[in-house]
Design an enzyme around this catalytic site. Sequence first.
Site, PDB file in Angstrom:
ATOM      1  N   ASP A 103      53.108 -24.634 -38.932  1.00  0.00           N
ATOM      2  CA  ASP A 103      52.428 -24.009 -40.065  1.00  0.00           C
ATOM      3  C   ASP A 103      52.698 -24.831 -41.323  1.00  0.00           C
ATOM      4  O   ASP A 103      53.813 -24.856 -41.816  1.00  0.00           O
ATOM      5  CB  ASP A 103      52.974 -22.579 -40.202  1.00  0.00           C
ATOM      6  CG  ASP A 103      52.481 -21.892 -41.459  1.00  0.00           C
ATOM      7  OD1 ASP A 103      51.445 -22.327 -42.004  1.00  0.00           O
ATOM      8  OD2 ASP A 103      53.145 -20.928 -41.884  1.00  0.00           O
ATOM      9  N   ASN A 105      51.287 -24.502 -44.398  1.00  0.00           N
ATOM     10  CA  ASN A 105      51.152 -23.908 -45.725  1.00  0.00           C
ATOM     11  C   ASN A 105      51.864 -22.568 -45.871  1.00  0.00           C
ATOM     12  O   ASN A 105      51.643 -21.832 -46.826  1.00  0.00           O
ATOM     13  CB  ASN A 105      49.672 -23.768 -46.104  1.00  0.00           C
ATOM     14  CG  ASN A 105      48.930 -22.880 -45.116  1.00  0.00           C
ATOM     15  OD1 ASN A 105      49.501 -22.449 -44.106  1.00  0.00           O
ATOM     16  ND2 ASN A 105      47.677 -22.596 -45.395  1.00  0.00           N
ATOM     17  N   ASP A 107      51.676 -19.667 -44.312  1.00  0.00           N
ATOM     18  CA  ASP A 107      51.047 -18.351 -44.138  1.00  0.00           C
ATOM     19  C   ASP A 107      51.388 -17.738 -42.776  1.00  0.00           C
ATOM     20  O   ASP A 107      50.844 -16.712 -42.385  1.00  0.00           O
ATOM     21  CB  ASP A 107      49.523 -18.426 -44.343  1.00  0.00           C
ATOM     22  CG  ASP A 107      48.842 -19.292 -43.290  1.00  0.00           C
ATOM     23  OD1 ASP A 107      49.549 -19.859 -42.420  1.00  0.00           O
ATOM     24  OD2 ASP A 107      47.601 -19.404 -43.324  1.00  0.00           O
ATOM     25  N   ASP A 111      48.462 -24.653 -38.112  1.00  0.00           N
ATOM     26  CA  ASP A 111      47.163 -25.128 -38.590  1.00  0.00           C
ATOM     27  C   ASP A 111      46.990 -26.624 -38.319  1.00  0.00           C
ATOM     28  O   ASP A 111      47.910 -27.290 -37.837  1.00  0.00           O
ATOM     29  CB  ASP A 111      47.023 -24.834 -40.091  1.00  0.00           C
ATOM     30  CG  ASP A 111      48.308 -25.149 -40.836  1.00  0.00           C
ATOM     31  OD1 ASP A 111      48.763 -26.296 -40.726  1.00  0.00           O
ATOM     32  OD2 ASP A 111      48.873 -24.238 -41.497  1.00  0.00           O
ATOM     33  N   ASP A 180      39.338 -28.070 -26.325  1.00  0.00           N
ATOM     34  CA  ASP A 180      39.183 -27.029 -25.311  1.00  0.00           C
ATOM     35  C   ASP A 180      37.705 -26.637 -25.309  1.00  0.00           C
ATOM     36  O   ASP A 180      37.147 -26.330 -26.360  1.00  0.00           O
ATOM     37  CB  ASP A 180      40.052 -25.817 -25.692  1.00  0.00           C
ATOM     38  CG  ASP A 180      40.641 -25.144 -24.474  1.00  0.00           C
ATOM     39  OD1 ASP A 180      39.865 -24.867 -23.543  1.00  0.00           O
ATOM     40  OD2 ASP A 180      41.858 -24.889 -24.464  1.00  0.00           O
ATOM     41  N   ASP A 280      37.733 -24.602 -20.030  1.00  0.00           N
ATOM     42  CA  ASP A 280      38.239 -23.261 -19.769  1.00  0.00           C
ATOM     43  C   ASP A 280      37.494 -22.581 -18.618  1.00  0.00           C
ATOM     44  O   ASP A 280      36.257 -22.583 -18.591  1.00  0.00           O
ATOM     45  CB  ASP A 280      38.059 -22.441 -21.056  1.00  0.00           C
ATOM     46  CG  ASP A 280      38.783 -21.121 -21.024  1.00  0.00           C
ATOM     47  OD1 ASP A 280      40.016 -21.138 -20.934  1.00  0.00           O
ATOM     48  OD2 ASP A 280      38.108 -20.071 -21.087  1.00  0.00           O
ATOM     49  N   GLU A 338      39.978 -26.122 -15.957  1.00  0.00           N
ATOM     50  CA  GLU A 338      40.900 -25.034 -15.629  1.00  0.00           C
ATOM     51  C   GLU A 338      40.225 -24.216 -14.537  1.00  0.00           C
ATOM     52  O   GLU A 338      39.144 -23.661 -14.756  1.00  0.00           O
ATOM     53  CB  GLU A 338      41.172 -24.165 -16.854  1.00  0.00           C
ATOM     54  CG  GLU A 338      42.289 -23.175 -16.591  1.00  0.00           C
ATOM     55  CD  GLU A 338      42.084 -21.812 -17.239  1.00  0.00           C
ATOM     56  OE1 GLU A 338      43.066 -21.091 -17.387  1.00  0.00           O
ATOM     57  OE2 GLU A 338      40.941 -21.460 -17.571  1.00  0.00           O
ATOM     58  N   HIS A 409      49.723 -21.891 -22.274  1.00  0.00           N
ATOM     59  CA  HIS A 409      49.694 -20.758 -23.202  1.00  0.00           C
ATOM     60  C   HIS A 409      49.431 -19.424 -22.502  1.00  0.00           C
ATOM     61  O   HIS A 409      49.374 -18.398 -23.158  1.00  0.00           O
ATOM     62  CB  HIS A 409      48.619 -21.019 -24.255  1.00  0.00           C
ATOM     63  CG  HIS A 409      47.256 -21.092 -23.638  1.00  0.00           C
ATOM     64  ND1 HIS A 409      46.895 -22.100 -22.768  1.00  0.00           N
ATOM     65  CD2 HIS A 409      46.187 -20.255 -23.716  1.00  0.00           C
ATOM     66  CE1 HIS A 409      45.661 -21.883 -22.357  1.00  0.00           C
ATOM     67  NE2 HIS A 409      45.209 -20.786 -22.906  1.00  0.00           N
ATOM     68  N   ASP A 410      49.212 -19.440 -21.198  1.00  0.00           N
ATOM     69  CA  ASP A 410      48.904 -18.210 -20.454  1.00  0.00           C
ATOM     70  C   ASP A 410      50.067 -17.726 -19.604  1.00  0.00           C
ATOM     71  O   ASP A 410      49.900 -16.793 -18.814  1.00  0.00           O
ATOM     72  CB  ASP A 410      47.720 -18.446 -19.500  1.00  0.00           C
ATOM     73  CG  ASP A 410      46.405 -18.609 -20.228  1.00  0.00           C
ATOM     74  OD1 ASP A 410      46.282 -18.074 -21.351  1.00  0.00           O
ATOM     75  OD2 ASP A 410      45.502 -19.264 -19.677  1.00  0.00           O
TER      76      ASP A 410
HETATM   77  O1  ISL Z   1      46.513 -16.101 -17.531  1.00  0.00           O
HETATM   78  C1  ISL Z   1      46.112 -16.278 -16.402  1.00  0.00           C
HETATM   79  C2  ISL Z   1      47.022 -16.663 -15.318  1.00  0.00           C
HETATM   80  O2  ISL Z   1      47.894 -17.648 -15.683  1.00  0.00           O
HETATM   81  C3  ISL Z   1      44.713 -16.180 -16.029  1.00  0.00           C
HETATM   82  O3  ISL Z   1      44.347 -14.973 -15.521  1.00  0.00           O
HETATM   83  C4  ISL Z   1      43.857 -16.607 -17.193  1.00  0.00           C
HETATM   84  O4  ISL Z   1      43.309 -15.555 -17.868  1.00  0.00           O
HETATM   85  C5  ISL Z   1      42.793 -17.460 -16.641  1.00  0.00           C
HETATM   86  O5  ISL Z   1      43.472 -18.536 -16.103  1.00  0.00           O
HETATM   87  C6  ISL Z   1      41.812 -17.930 -17.684  1.00  0.00           C
HETATM   88  O6  ISL Z   1      42.427 -18.512 -18.791  1.00  0.00           O
HETATM   89  C7  ISL Z   1      41.648 -19.107 -19.761  1.00  0.00           C
HETATM   90  O7  ISL Z   1      40.534 -18.350 -20.151  1.00  0.00           O
HETATM   91  C8  ISL Z   1      40.801 -17.114 -20.829  1.00  0.00           C
HETATM   92  C9  ISL Z   1      41.815 -17.258 -21.948  1.00  0.00           C
HETATM   93  O8  ISL Z   1      42.242 -16.005 -22.360  1.00  0.00           O
HETATM   94  C10 ISL Z   1      42.997 -18.078 -21.525  1.00  0.00           C
HETATM   95  O9  ISL Z   1      43.871 -18.252 -22.606  1.00  0.00           O
HETATM   96  C11 ISL Z   1      42.477 -19.379 -20.989  1.00  0.00           C
HETATM   97  O10 ISL Z   1      43.482 -20.279 -20.688  1.00  0.00           O
HETATM   98  C12 ISL Z   1      39.494 -16.629 -21.358  1.00  0.00           C
HETATM   99  O11 ISL Z   1      38.897 -17.617 -22.142  1.00  0.00           O
HETATM  100 CA    CA Z   2      49.106 -22.082 -41.902  1.00  0.00          CA
END
Ligand code: ISL
Ligand code: CA
Length: 620
Positions: A103, A105, A107, A111, A180, A280, A338, A409-410
């Site tokens: 971050d 700035n 907030d 960013d 992405d 995605d 993905e 991130h999932d």
């Molecule tokens: O999180 C999961 C297992 O690791 C999955 O069910 C995931 O939701 C799936 O892989 C799809 O993920 C992607 O598309 C989603 C988004 O929420 C996720 O962050 C992204 O990586 C919908 O766009």
């Molecule tokens: Ca920021």
Amino acid sequence: MKLTLNSKIKELYSRPIGRDLCDKLLMQIGKSSSFLTNPIVGNIRLKTAAKLSAKFIDVSVFQAIINLVNSENEYPPQSESPIEETWWKDAVFYQIYPRSFYDSNGDGIGDLKGITAKLDYLKELGVDCLWLSPVYDSPNDDNGYDIRDYRKIMTEFGTMEDFDELLYEVHKRNMRLIMDLVVNHTSDEHEWFKKALDIDPKYHDYYIFRKGSKDNIPNNWRSFFAGEAWNYYDETGEWGLHLFSKKQMDLNWENEEVRLEVRDLVNWWLDKGVDGFRMDVINVISKNDGLPDGNEVIGEMVGIRGIEQYFYGPRLHEYLRELREKAFEPHKAFSVGETPGFGMEMAKLTTAKERGELDMIFSFDHLETPGHTRMEDYEYDLNYLRDYMIKWMTEYGDNCRMSLFYNNHDNPRMVSKITKNKEHHFAIQKLLAVMQFTLKGTPFIFQGDEMGLVNYDFESMDQIEDVESKGFYNEYTEKMGRAEAFNIILAGTREHARILLPWNENTNNRPELVRQQKANDELFGIYRFLIKLRRESHTLKYGSFKVLNSKKGRFVFQRNDIVTNDCNKANDYTYLVDCNLEPIAKKAYKAKGYELVFPKVLKNEAVLEPFEARVWKKIQ
Ligand code: ISL
Ligand code: CA
């Protein structure tokens, strides 16, 4: 040849999709492929197998599997030629989740300027290519995976000028950047969707609508984020499909104009100079004709009802090829899909070089020990990770390239899934890093891996913002107590991966989320060392792979250079990697004729400490 219930198990197993599905099943029950391919079982007809297993598996499951298998008539090409060398096979990728990276700035929200500010850090780490999770304009129902405008930057993240500056600075440092691409769905606040609800005929057909009354839902599909996969729109008297959140409306890829729009926006960003895309849930863009109901039993087994109707859809290859040919190829851009649910044969069918579809995919079967799910509190088994790696290293083929990752991130951090015992975390982090940079494939670091981040001790749902966690929490609390529901969420929530990185600087408005952890500088140094080792070694990037010991708790493997006649590519060393996958000390591999590369010093050469990993290089 079409499979029927009269076909034999070995025929099912010889077909690519059949093999993937059987392998998934075998994995769940802890059996190897010989369980199905031995002559006795192999010759059993599917209808007999259905009768025999009627107690556990409904015959409808067999029929659903047969339909899926029959939808794929092609076989993956065999790989015979040596690996073709290219930048994305050399590269180490680094995933940035912009909201929680840095971050600039104060907030509280990461960013674009924050990313630019940390490019020297990433360069020092040795990263070659950044993957940015979505930075487009979005109402943030799913943190940017719900896009409102594909050609605009999210206000909290900055401006298009900030983006241009970031891209310029990335390239200036000889790094690359991929974006992405979220095009299975858009936000319901996207212009297209608003026009669709206004019954503008052009845009109405951009999405998947079904006429019908409120009490007549079009099919039984469930959303990935809990609940039904359909919203009802009073304004049009229609149902609209959303495989993800209620605000992420699935695009209708059957409509050529949708595909043109996607192609245009991909070209728009590639013209700007980005180097490619992570795509995605790209495997779910093609749905079966007529959107038939999902099989109930499969839904129970997999956790998402309807999935077999679209996760390997009928026109997937066609759409991927079209996009590659008309956008990626002309720009020589890179693509990684993905593809949740894909097995190895499906992966080969979409990534083998000859097929002209994707460069790589993310397969997720290694993220949970078979028999367990992410939303479960259990200890992940590294023996399984080893077996998974061995299978992919040996079977995927040199015309395909594996992506090597543990986190994104999932998912919660893998290190915490292996054990909650903090004493072991550092050793495990080193072990995971050693494997990631010495196995055959292209590594993807998730932000914070190199800092030694572990799961966060969330104390209540108030600290969790993720749309998926909220959806499941509501669903679970209907079935069980709040405490139990929270425990499950705590094990699996995506929020673990989404807290602001601890740069040890006091610049954000949720300091409590950062204070809990401190970046581990020693681990950073180790990542840097291993990345450099990989960069400078032809063997580690392209060499062959051989297992020396895969007994319980052990993983010892060798990487050898490909013999080359090209005198510019002098033969590199042979490496030996010795890993202890358990929390107990073990006798180390006697690396005779080798010199130690990692770690720098050993306490006791004969003993491998709990979770210790060593890298040796053959003396030439
Ligand atoms: O999180 C999961 C297992 O690791 C999955 O069910 C995931 O939701 C799936 O892989 C799809 O993920 C992607 O598309 C989603 C988004 O929420 C996720 O962050 C992204 O990586 C919908 O766009
Ligand atoms: Ca920021």
